[in-house]
Design a protein around this motif. Structure first.
Motif, PDB file in Angstrom:
ATOM      1  N   TYR A  46       0.828  -1.198   0.000  1.00 53.97           N
ATOM      2  CA  TYR A  46       0.000   0.000   0.000  1.00 53.97           C
ATOM      3  C   TYR A  46       0.872   1.261   0.000  1.00 53.97           C
ATOM      4  O   TYR A  46       1.962   1.275   0.593  1.00 53.97           O
ATOM      5  CB  TYR A  46      -0.876   0.037   1.253  1.00 53.97           C
ATOM      6  N   PRO A  47       0.376   2.315  -0.615  1.00 54.87           N
ATOM      7  CA  PRO A  47       1.030   3.614  -0.435  1.00 54.87           C
ATOM      8  C   PRO A  47       0.761   4.107   0.980  1.00 54.87           C
ATOM      9  O   PRO A  47      -0.235   3.732   1.610  1.00 54.87           O
ATOM     10  CB  PRO A  47       0.344   4.501  -1.473  1.00 54.87           C
ATOM     11  N   GLY A  49       4.257   9.345   1.069  1.00 52.02           N
ATOM     12  CA  GLY A  49       4.035  10.790   1.004  1.00 52.02           C
ATOM     13  C   GLY A  49       3.993  11.374   2.402  1.00 52.02           C
ATOM     14  O   GLY A  49       4.052  10.659   3.408  1.00 52.02           O
ATOM     15  N   ASP A  90       4.602   0.171   0.511  1.00 50.65           N
ATOM     16  CA  ASP A  90       5.438   0.318  -0.682  1.00 50.65           C
ATOM     17  C   ASP A  90       6.382   1.495  -0.455  1.00 50.65           C
ATOM     18  O   ASP A  90       5.949   2.648  -0.448  1.00 50.65           O
ATOM     19  CB  ASP A  90       4.548   0.560  -1.898  1.00 50.65           C
ATOM     20  N   LYS A 141       7.893  11.059  -1.465  1.00 53.78           N
ATOM     21  CA  LYS A 141       7.741  11.259  -2.899  1.00 53.78           C
ATOM     22  C   LYS A 141       6.744  12.349  -3.264  1.00 53.78           C
ATOM     23  O   LYS A 141       6.737  12.812  -4.414  1.00 53.78           O
ATOM     24  CB  LYS A 141       7.320   9.940  -3.564  1.00 53.78           C
ATOM     25  N   TYR A 182      -2.392  12.984  -4.455  1.00 59.61           N
ATOM     26  CA  TYR A 182      -1.644  11.784  -4.093  1.00 59.61           C
ATOM     27  C   TYR A 182      -1.875  10.653  -5.089  1.00 59.61           C
ATOM     28  O   TYR A 182      -0.969   9.865  -5.371  1.00 59.61           O
ATOM     29  CB  TYR A 182      -2.024  11.331  -2.674  1.00 59.61           C
ATOM     30  N   TYR A 219      -4.928   4.618   1.688  1.00 61.04           N
ATOM     31  CA  TYR A 219      -3.558   4.790   2.164  1.00 61.04           C
ATOM     32  C   TYR A 219      -3.389   4.238   3.579  1.00 61.04           C
ATOM     33  O   TYR A 219      -4.298   4.345   4.405  1.00 61.04           O
ATOM     34  CB  TYR A 219      -3.172   6.272   2.170  1.00 61.04           C
ATOM     35  N   HIS A 229       0.492  11.130  -7.956  1.00 64.07           N
ATOM     36  CA  HIS A 229       1.937  11.027  -7.701  1.00 64.07           C
ATOM     37  C   HIS A 229       2.314   9.812  -6.870  1.00 64.07           C
ATOM     38  O   HIS A 229       3.438   9.706  -6.404  1.00 64.07           O
ATOM     39  CB  HIS A 229       2.410  12.305  -7.015  1.00 64.07           C
ATOM     40  N   ARG A 230       1.380   8.882  -6.709  1.00 64.95           N
ATOM     41  CA  ARG A 230       1.730   7.658  -5.962  1.00 64.95           C
ATOM     42  C   ARG A 230       2.123   6.566  -6.914  1.00 64.95           C
ATOM     43  O   ARG A 230       2.581   5.526  -6.565  1.00 64.95           O
ATOM     44  CB  ARG A 230       0.571   7.223  -5.078  1.00 64.95           C
ATOM     45  N   GLU A 242       8.362   2.983  -2.262  1.00 64.88           N
ATOM     46  CA  GLU A 242       8.451   3.945  -3.368  1.00 64.88           C
ATOM     47  C   GLU A 242       7.205   4.824  -3.461  1.00 64.88           C
ATOM     48  O   GLU A 242       7.125   5.682  -4.339  1.00 64.88           O
ATOM     49  CB  GLU A 242       8.650   3.203  -4.689  1.00 64.88           C
ATOM     50  N   ARG A 243       6.266   4.605  -2.543  1.00 65.29           N
ATOM     51  CA  ARG A 243       5.018   5.394  -2.572  1.00 65.29           C
ATOM     52  C   ARG A 243       4.697   5.930  -1.176  1.00 65.29           C
ATOM     53  O   ARG A 243       3.620   5.701  -0.643  1.00 65.29           O
ATOM     54  CB  ARG A 243       3.865   4.539  -3.113  1.00 65.29           C
ATOM     55  N   GLN A 264      10.144  17.625  -4.828  1.00 66.56           N
ATOM     56  CA  GLN A 264       9.047  16.675  -4.972  1.00 66.56           C
ATOM     57  C   GLN A 264       7.740  17.398  -5.329  1.00 66.56           C
ATOM     58  O   GLN A 264       7.574  18.587  -5.063  1.00 66.56           O
ATOM     59  CB  GLN A 264       8.858  15.883  -3.675  1.00 66.56           C
TER      60      GLN A 264
END
Length: 307
Positions: free
Chosen positions: A29-30, A108, A103, A130, A303, A59, A306-307, A105-106, A241
């Motif tokens: 999950y982000p 915020g 995750d 990110k 989000y 999220y 950009h996620r 890489e995701r 970012q």
């Protein structure tokens, strides 16, 4: 929701994890780190409003109490330490990347009021974040430097802090002051009518937002670092970012309206947006549904992109 703790050096930082509907720990999950306002706590707007709603949107959210405040550890208590508050965000990311269902890489960040400005400062040097969202971000260092708006306000405050530190070094008791008047009656007696002050007292000292982990206590001798802090310093160099800034169009004494425009102008981010919520004051965007809904609609789109 799950109550958790993570480390900022030797401090245990208390936080609340919230999960999306139908959460499955075997999936990725982000995640969004949520920072609370000055004098606030994780149970108020950053967690119970924005953290909760963002979790409903899919999220994993992590709302934490600042070091030295709320249910977090750290001595001395009631310290407003910009360096620690910025590091809290980095340490929150450290914690999230240990969770198999996040995750990395995701990830915020979202901050409200002073937490928004701290989030911006942290994001400059924490590029595991990110995407950054701010809601009525207010630069606490600027607020402290302006004081009563007299030409010598900052220097006079620093001199008073120095005298108090000397007294404490010699065994004197600390001075624990307040962020805002302790009641509606005290504000009225002081003749304070600025919209932000009026709404702050209503939010923090009445059932509207009152919480025992937000006791309206501030250690005076610890404020020198805040007076020398600019949350937006180097934003034009390091804040790259994607950035979503949200303010209300009713300016008040805490200055989040102009700080929002300043952050927008200074940020190096190629993808950035400033959304002004019509008719909203600073504290309307803490919990007033008609205004919060607009902010969250904007944040949801941001989000998601950009996620």
């Amino acid at each position: 929701m799950e109550s958790v703790r993570f480390k900022n050096k030797d401090i245990d930082v208390a936080a609340d994890l919230r999960f999306p509907p139908g959460f499955d720990s075997s999936k990725k999950y982000p995640a969004i780190v949520c920072g609370h306002p000055i004098s606030s706590c994780k149970e108020q707007t950053a967690g119970s409003i924005y953290g909760e709603r963002l979790a409903e949107m899919g999220y994993v959210t992590l709302a934490f109490d600042a070091s030295y405040q709320g249910e977090s550890g750290g001595e001395p208590r009631y310290l407003e330490d910009p360096a620690a508050r910025v590091e809290d965000f980095r340490c929150a990311v450290d914690y999230l990347v240990t969770l198999d269902y996040v995750d990395e890489e995701r990830i915020g960040a979202l901050g409200v009021c002073g937490g928004g400005a701290y989030a911006a400062n942290a994001t400059m040097t924490e590029h595991r974040i990110k995407a950054l969202g701010t809601v009525v971000a207010a630069n606490y260092g600027r607020i402290m430097r302006e004081g009563d708006m007299s030409p010598n306000a900052a220097v006079a405050t620093l001199e008073a802090i120095g005298k108090q530190r000397t007294a404490e070094a010699r065994g004197g008791d600390p001075v624990i002051t307040t962020y805002i008047p302790p009641s509606v009656e005290a504000r009225e007696q002081a003749g304070l009518t600025d919209v932000d002050v009026v709404n702050a007292v209503e939010y923090y000292t009445t059932p509207r937002g009152q919480n025992p982990n937000s006791p309206n206590k501030l250690r005076f001798s610890g404020l020198s670092a805040a007076l020398g802090f600019d949350a937006f310093h180097l934003a034009e160099v390091l804040l790259t970012q994607p950035l979503q800034i949200i303010v209300g169009d009713v300016p008040g004494g805490f200055g989040s309206y102009r700080d929002g425009f300043e952050l927008y102008d200074r940020a190096r981010s190629e993808k950035k947006n400033l959304f002004v919520v019509p008719g909203a004051s600073h504290y309307d965007l803490y919990d007033k549904k008609e205004y919060v809904d607009q902010a969250l609609e904007k944040l949801q789109a941001f989000y998601a992109e950009h996620r």
